[in-house]
Design a protein around this motif. Structure first.
Motif, PDB file in Angstrom:
ATOM      1  N   PHE A 185       8.843  24.774  25.062  1.00 22.99           N
ATOM      2  CA  PHE A 185       9.724  25.929  24.946  1.00 22.99           C
ATOM      3  C   PHE A 185      10.322  25.921  23.544  1.00 22.99           C
ATOM      4  CE2 PHE A 185       9.924  24.708  29.478  1.00 22.99           C
ATOM      5  CZ  PHE A 185       9.090  25.714  29.908  1.00 22.99           C
ATOM      6  N   SER A 186       9.980  26.952  22.778  1.00 23.30           N
ATOM      7  CA  SER A 186      10.298  26.893  21.353  1.00 23.30           C
ATOM      8  C   SER A 186      11.791  27.009  21.088  1.00 23.30           C
ATOM      9  CB  SER A 186       9.525  27.972  20.601  1.00 23.30           C
ATOM     10  OG  SER A 186       9.510  29.165  21.346  1.00 23.30           O
ATOM     11  N   LEU A 208      14.061  25.387  22.735  1.00 20.75           N
ATOM     12  CA  LEU A 208      14.735  24.155  23.150  1.00 20.75           C
ATOM     13  C   LEU A 208      14.256  22.982  22.299  1.00 20.75           C
ATOM     14  CD1 LEU A 208      14.353  24.444  27.044  1.00 20.75           C
ATOM     15  CD2 LEU A 208      16.106  25.419  25.592  1.00 20.75           C
ATOM     16  N   GLU A 264      15.608  18.649  25.317  1.00 19.60           N
ATOM     17  CA  GLU A 264      15.910  19.689  26.307  1.00 19.60           C
ATOM     18  C   GLU A 264      14.662  20.105  27.065  1.00 19.60           C
ATOM     19  OE1 GLU A 264      19.699  21.996  24.310  1.00 19.60           O
ATOM     20  OE2 GLU A 264      17.695  22.401  23.544  1.00 19.60           O
ATOM     21  N   ARG A 276      19.536  28.274  33.138  1.00 19.80           N
ATOM     22  CA  ARG A 276      20.562  27.480  32.472  1.00 19.80           C
ATOM     23  C   ARG A 276      21.689  28.402  32.040  1.00 19.80           C
ATOM     24  NH1 ARG A 276      18.754  23.722  28.113  1.00 19.80           N
ATOM     25  NH2 ARG A 276      18.874  25.651  26.923  1.00 19.80           N
ATOM     26  N   MET A 291       6.400  34.007  24.258  1.00 20.47           N
ATOM     27  CA  MET A 291       6.361  32.880  25.191  1.00 20.47           C
ATOM     28  C   MET A 291       5.094  32.938  26.041  1.00 20.47           C
ATOM     29  SD  MET A 291      10.270  32.517  26.439  1.00 20.47           S
ATOM     30  CE  MET A 291      10.090  30.871  27.052  1.00 20.47           C
ATOM     31  N   ASN A 339       2.170  31.776  23.977  1.00 18.09           N
ATOM     32  CA  ASN A 339       2.231  30.334  23.749  1.00 18.09           C
ATOM     33  C   ASN A 339       2.124  29.534  25.047  1.00 18.09           C
ATOM     34  OD1 ASN A 339       2.549  28.060  22.206  1.00 18.09           O
ATOM     35  ND2 ASN A 339       4.782  28.156  22.213  1.00 18.09           N
ATOM     36  N   GLU A 365       4.077  29.346  27.389  1.00 13.97           N
ATOM     37  CA  GLU A 365       5.342  28.793  27.871  1.00 13.97           C
ATOM     38  C   GLU A 365       5.665  29.300  29.272  1.00 13.97           C
ATOM     39  OE1 GLU A 365       8.601  29.048  25.028  1.00 13.97           O
ATOM     40  OE2 GLU A 365       7.151  28.995  23.418  1.00 13.97           O
TER      41      GLU A 365
END
Lengths: 255, 381
Positions: free
Chosen positions: A94-95, A97, A101, B160, B243, B246, B248
Motif C-alpha cells: 500500500f503506497s 503506508l 504499517e 483505519r 491502487m 498496482n 493493492e
C-alpha cells in the motif's frame, strides 16, 4: 493418505466467451512447493487468481482440504483466505503506508495483539526478509527487489498455511532471485508452509519445485502434473521437454 | 523520378529467362533516401507472365537500414501469395539473417485485428449493451456501498480511523482557500448582475435579497459541489484507480479486508461530513461578496445590507441548500469511488477514470439540482 492441501477438479477458466484453460485437475499436498508453469499467455496468473479468490471459475471446483472454496459462503471464503498469503508480482504494497504499517495492517485487523507486540512482529518479519531497519520507509523509496521482499514480509504476517508467489524472480538480479528461492525453501522446511509459485524461471523450477502443473496455451489445457525433474526425465511430450530445456532438446533430437 | 543529386535507392528488373527475373537493388537505402513505392515495383513485377522465380540481388548497395529489409519483406510476401519462389542469396548476409529472423515465427492465425465496416444497427446495439453494462456496474456499486454502510452501522466495518481523518483533512480544511475564492467571486457576480437592473428602479437594497437567496438556496451548494467534484472526486478516482493498477486492491481482498469498507467508506464519509460545512461556509462567503459590491458601489450601508439579508433569508432556505450539498456529496463520492474501483489496469485507464468521475459527478449534480429545485417549487418551499 492425508487429504491434499488444495485439490482442483475440472477447473475451466474463461473471460466472458474466451476460454483460457479447461479441465484442469491436480492436487497440491501439504508442504509441497508447487510450480505453475507454461509459456507466456497460457493463464498461469489467472489460475493463481482462481486459487486465491479473485476470480470465480467458469466451471469446476477448488477445494481447500475438504472445503469447497467457491461454493462456500462469502464469510467462509474470507476465513479460508485469511489462512493464505500472497506475494504479488509488483509487491502490491500500500503506497500510502510505511513498510511497518503495511505489515501491521493484517495483524491489527485480525489479531488481538497490542501495538507493542505488533511492532515486535513487524521487526521480526522484516528481519526475516533482510529488511531490518526499514520500518519507516515508504514503498516508493525502495528498489523493486526490496519492495518484493517487503511484500513477502506482509504476506507472511499472519503465519499463513499457504503462500502464493506470482513470478517471484521477475525483475530481480540472479543473486537476489537465488536468495529468494532459498528463502522459499527454508520457509517450507522450517514452518511447513505449503507454497505455490507461478514462474517460468527454469533455474527456480528445478531448484525448488517438488510438484508442478504445466499449462499449454495451444490446446488450452494442462499437459502434465508432477515433479519438474521427473517430468523432464520421463515425459514424452515434446512441448514439455522443449520448455524444460529452453528448446535446446530440438537440436539434440535432430542430430 | 528522383531528382538528380539526392542519394537514392534503385530497383531494376533484368529478365533472365521466361520464368525467371532478377531484381537488382542498388544505391542508398537509408531513411533519408527517396525510393520508389513498393506498390509500383510490385505492379511492374506482375507484368511478367509465367513468373516462377525471383532472384534478389544487391551487389552495389551504398548503405541500408531497416528500410531495405521491410521493402524486401513486402516483395517476398507478394511472391508467396502468388507461388513465386524467391532466391534471396544475392542479398548481403546481414539482410538475409534479418529476413530469416522476421520469418522465424509465423503470424499467429487470427492475431491480426481487421477493422470491419460495422452496420449502424450493430453500432447501436453495442452502445446499448455498453450502457446496460454501465448501469449494472452502478447498481452493483450502490448495492456494495449500502452493504458497507450497513456493516458500519453494526460497528463491524474495518477501516483505519487515521485514513478517515486524512480524508476529512483533505476534503475539508484543505479545500477552504479555493472555496473562499470561488464563492466570494460568485457572490460578487450575482450582485453586479442584479445591481444593474435594480439600480434603474432605485431598488439597490434588494440586491441583498437576490444575493442572499441565490447563494443560500442554489449557488453555495452548486459551486462547492463543482469544486469538490474536480478536486476530490477526481482524486478519489485516480487514487483508487492507481491502487487497482498496482494490485493493492487485490492484496486487500486476499487479506480478507473488504476494499469497500477499507477504502470507499472513509472517503464517502469524509465527503458527506465535510460538504455541508463547506456549503455553509460558501454561503457566508457569497453573501460577503455581494455585500462588498453593494456597499462600495451602490450607496447601501453594511447595516442595511445585513438587515435586508436577515429579512430575506430564513432557516428553510439554509436547510434546502444544506440538503442539496448532502445529496451532491453522496453523488460526487459515488461517482469518484465507483470509477476508481472499476478502473482498468493501465496508466491511461486511470486518466479515463478521473475524467469520467468529474464528468459523471457534474452531470449527476446538475440533474439532481434541477429535480430538487422542481420539487421545492411544487411544494412551495
Amino acid at each position: 493418505m492425508t487429504t491434499p492441501h488444495i485439490t482442483v477438479t475440472n477447473l475451466t477458466m474463461a473471460y466472458g466467451d474466451f476460454v483460457l484453460q479447461r479441465d484442469l485437475n491436480f492436487t497440491i499436498e501439504h508442504g509441497d512447493i508447487f510450480i505453475i508453469m507454461g509459456g507466456s499467455g497460457c493463464g498461469k496468473s489467472t489460475l493463481l487468481k482462481h486459487l486465491i479468490g479473485l476470480q470465480r471459475p467458469a466451471k469446476g471446483d477448488v477445494f481447500y482440504e475438504r472445503q469447497d472454496f467457491w461454493r462456500a459462503s462469502d464469510e467462509e471464503r474470507v476465513r479460508i483466505m485469511r489462512r493464505i498469503g500472497v506475494l504479488y508480482q509488483s509487491g502490491a504494497l500500500f503506497s500510502s503506508l510505511t513498510l511497518a504499517e503495511n505489515i501491521a495492517l493484517p495483524l491489527g485487523e485480525f489479531t488481538d495483539m497490542n501495538a507493542h507486540e505488533i511492532a515486535d512482529i513487524v521487526s521480526y518479519k522484516l528481519a526475516l526478509v533482510g529488511l531490518a531497519g526499514f520500518e519507516d520507509y515508504y514503498p516508493s523509496e525502495l528498489s523493486g527487489g526490496m519492495q518484493k521482499r517487503a511484500g513477502l514480509a506482509r504476506a507472511m504476517a499472519l503465519d499463513p498455511e499457504i503462500l502464493f508467489f506470482d513470478e517471484p524472480s521477475a525483475g530481480l538480479d540472479p543473486v537476489s532471485a537465488r536468495l529468494l528461492d532459498d528463502l522459499i525453501v527454508s520457509l517450507r522446511d522450517t514452518l511447513g508452509t505449503t507454497i505455490v509459485v507461478v514462474t517460468h524461471e527454469l533455474a527456480s523450477i528445478f531448484a525448488i519445485g517438488s510438484n508442478s502443473v504445466f499449462l499449454d496455451p495451444d490446446t488450452k489445457t494442462m499437459l502434465a502434473t508432477g515433479s519438474p525433474k521427473k517430468l523432464l526425465a520421463e515425459s514424452s511430450d515434446a512441448k514439455i521437454i522443449q520448455f524444460l530445456t529452453r528448446g535446446e532438446s530440438d537440436a539434440n533430437k535432430s542430430v | 523520378m528522383n531528382t538528380a543529386g539526392t542519394a537514392s535507392g534503385q530497383v531494376s528488373f533484368i529478365p533472365v529467362d521466361e520464368s525467371t527475373v532478377a531484381m537488382k537493388l542498388s544505391g542508398s537505402w537509408s531513411n533519408a533516401a527517396s525510393i520508389r513505392p513498393v506498390e509500383q515495383v510490385l505492379t511492374e513485377l506482375s507484368a511478367f507472365k509465367n513468373l516462377k522465380l525471383v532472384l534478389l540481388q544487391a551487389h552495389d548497395l551504398a548503405g541500408w537500414d531497416s528500410r531495405l529489409p521491410a521493402y524486401v519483406l513486402k516483395i517476398i510476401d507478394y511472391c508467396q501469395t502468388r507461388h513465386i519462389e524467391v532466391d534471396a542469396s544475392g542479398l548481403p548476409e546481414g539482410i538475409q539473417a534479418l529476413l530469416k529472423l522476421a520469418r522465424a515465427v509465423p503470424e499467429r492465425a487470427g492475431a491480426r485485428r481487421t477493422t470491419q465496416q460495422k452496420s449502424t444497427l450493430a453500432e447501436i446495439g453495442k452502445t446499448v449493451m455498453n450502457g446496460l453494462k454501465d448501469a449494472k456496474g452502478l447498481l452493483a456499486f450502490i448495492g456494495e456501498t449500502l452493504l458497507a454502510f450497513a456493516t458500519l452501522i453494526r460497528g463491524k466495518a474495518r477501516f483505519r480511523s487515521v485514513d478517515l481523518f486524512l480524508c476529512i483533512q483533505d476534503a475539508g480544511p484543505s479545500a477552504l482557500p479555493i472555496v473562499t475564492l470561488i464563492s466570494l467571486l460568485v457572490g460578487l457576480i450575482l450582485a453586479f448582475v442584479g445591481a444593474v437592473q435594480l439600480a434603474m428602479f432605485g431598488a439597490q437594497i434588494y440586491i441583498a435579497d437576490l444575493v442572499g437567496l441565490g447563494t443560500v438556496r442554489e449557488m453555495g451548494a452548486l459551486m462547492t459541489a463543482v469544486i469538490m467534484s474536480g478536486r476530490t472526486g477526481a482524486a478519489y478516482a485516480a487514487q483508487l484507480g492507481t491502487m487497482n493498477v498496482n494490485s493493492e486492491i487485490d492484496a486487500l481482498k486476499t487479506m480478507g479486508i473488504s476494499p469497500m469498507e477499507f477504502l470507499v467508506l472513509p472517503r464517502m464519509l469524509a465527503l458527506i461530513l465535510m460538504m455541508p460545512l463547506l456549503c455553509l461556509y460558501a454561503d457566508l462567503m457569497g453573501m460577503l461578496g455581494g455585500a462588498l459590491v453593494t456597499v462600495s458601489a451602490f450607496d447601501v450601508s453594511l447595516i442595511q445590507y445585513y438587515n435586508e439579508t436577515q429579512k430575506a433569508v430564513d432557516l428553510t432556505d439554509f436547510s434546502i441548500g444544506l440538503f442539496k450539498s448532502l445529496v451532491f456529496a453522496v453523488l460526487i463520492a459515488t461517482a469518484g469511488c465507483m470509477r476508481g474501483m472499476q478502473c482498468g489496469r493501465s496508466a491511461s485507464a486511470v486518466g479515463d477514470a478521473a475524467t469520467a468521475a468529474v464528468v459523471n459527478s457534474i452531470v449527476y449534480i446538475v440533474v439532481a439540482d434541477s429535480v430538487i429545485t422542481l420539487i421545492c417549487d411544487r411544494l412551495g418551499i
